[in-house]
Write a protein that holds these residues in place. Structure first.
Motif, short mmCIF file in Angstrom:
data_model
loop_
_atom_site.label_atom_id
_atom_site.label_comp_id
_atom_site.label_asym_id
_atom_site.label_seq_id
_atom_site.Cartn_x
_atom_site.Cartn_y
_atom_site.Cartn_z
N LYS A 15 0.83 -1.19 0.00
CA LYS A 15 0.00 0.00 0.00
C LYS A 15 0.87 1.26 0.00
O LYS A 15 2.06 1.20 0.29
N GLU B 174 -1.81 -1.88 -4.38
CA GLU B 174 -2.78 -0.83 -4.07
C GLU B 174 -2.12 0.53 -3.88
O GLU B 174 -2.66 1.41 -3.22
N ARG B 175 -0.94 0.71 -4.42
CA ARG B 175 -0.16 1.90 -4.13
C ARG B 175 -0.68 3.15 -4.85
O ARG B 175 -1.18 3.08 -5.97
#
Length: 398
Positions: A295, A323-324
């Protein structure tokens, strides 16, 4: 998805072969030829707990005055307090796990040169000199693992009993905590079940951190952090998954205070955000060969009042989708006092995004930032957060 993870582990193997060479960037450990060796299993019979046996071995090594190699092997080790590193020491974790017992709020490993306030054990420490010339070495699948059930206590801001997980609960939640250190090396470990950041350094120089694998998705679950006063160090060959930024250079000033984050019960820095020395920025850091997902970001440079400069970021790769927000981010925040050029002389090259919204993000008035050879492989995502190249940035996607 299974194909993606297979690709991930194939890339890990290739990367380990490609980047096995340990290149120093001002970091170095001076180990003499006649090293004393102590095995902690030899101290178990006379001690009630694993922590007692480790502490006794460390005490013997410290009194001896020689460079000592302390070996943890034979079985997994369950600890109820931090292992405290001193100068002229190598801690070898060979084919086993060090695991924190449940309901303990403490580091797994920290430097012994910070004095804890007995009346406020999670609060700020006092300085107690420099620790230098030490190594934390993992071999044969060595790992550090946090507790299964965290410490819980009342939080006055939320008016509730909460688990001590995340940024708000201070430096005792860090897995490895380094302060006022020089000439040190951390390598060969898998780190999992962290309470917050895995490795944090402040006021330290000539560190070499390499060949680390993370497996954490906790809130504020950074991998490796350089804080105020860090310089002349290398991070390379980092793998796995982090719940927040994998590598961070974060220099925040005095104005980053409780008005910004009133939920913060204890400082994430042993000496606190108001601790002053002549120079309190971050400089001369090489970060390369980062193969992680997770993330927020892969690598960040973040500054307020202090200066973050002379940073090289090379080969940051998302092996599978994540999900960055961005793979690399250069920005200011978490306080005020930033002026033009507090982030300067930063090189970013060879960045590949598979899941982030942006491959590279710049959100500050910077000076002499060079960005080159970046790729965005996610459909509909962008190379950068800017349409026109900002002042102070040189940009080439190829």
């Amino acid at each position: 998805m299974k194909r993606n993870y297979l690709l991930f582990f194939v890339l890990l193997g290739v990367a380990l072969n490609m980047f096995a060479q340990k290149v120093k960037f001002g970091a170095g450990i001076d180990i003499p030829k006649d090293v004393a060796v102590l095995k902690v299993v030899d101290f178990e019979k006379n001690n009630k707990t694993h922590s007692d046996a480790i502490a006794q071995a460390l005490e013997v090594a410290k009194k001896d005055g020689k460079f000592t190699c302390i070996i943890l092997d034979s079985h997994d080790w369950f600890i109820d307090r931090a292992i405290e590193m001193h100068s002229d020491l190598e801690l070898v974790i060979d084919g086993c796990k060090i695991k924190m017992k449940n309901h303990i709020h403490d580091n797994i490993i920290r430097c012994t040169n910070a004095i804890i306030d007995k009346n406020n054990p999670f609060g700020l420490c006092k300085e107690n000199g420099i620790i230098k010339n030490f190594k934390i070495t993992g071999k044969n699948g060595a790992s550090l693992e946090g507790c299964d059930y965290p410490y819980m206590a009342y939080h006055p801001y939320y008016k509730a009993v909460l688990p001590f997980l995340g940024d708000y609960f201070g430096w005792r939640g860090l897995t490895i905590c380094i302060a006022d250190a020089s000439d040190y090396e951390i390598s060969g470990l898998k780190i999992s079940k962290t309470k917050t950041w895995a490795i944090s350094q402040e006021w330290s120089c000539r560190g070499y951190i390499h060949d680390i694998t993370f497996d954490t998705d906790v809130k504020n679950g950074d991998g490796i952090n350089f804080r105020n006063g860090c310089s002349d160090s290398v991070v390379e060959n980092i793998f796995g998954k982090t719940g927040d930024d994998t590598v961070a250079c974060t220099a925040l000033g005095n104005k980053n205070n409780q008005k910004v984050r009133p939920q913060q019960m204890y400082s994430k820095q042993m000496f606190g955000p108001r601790f002053e020395r002549q120079w309190r920025g971050i400089k001369n850091i090489l970060i390369r060969n980062i193969f992680t997902v997770g993330k927020h970001h892969g690598v960040i440079c973040l500054a307020t009042t202090p200066i973050v400069e002379n940073i090289e970021i090379d080969n940051v790769y998302e092996p599978v989708e994540s999900e960055r927000h961005s793979v690399v981010k250069i920005y200011t925040g978490f306080g005020d006092g930033y002026t033009k050029g507090n982030l300067r002389n930063i090189k970013v090259r060879n960045v590949v995004s598979r899941g982030a919204r942006w491959a590279v993000e710049v959100k500050a008035d910077v000076q002499n930032v060079e960005i080159s050879n970046i790729k965005q492989l996610k459909w509909g995502a962008e190379l950068t957060n800017f349409k026109e190249v900002p002042a102070g940035v040189k940009f080439s996607k190829d």
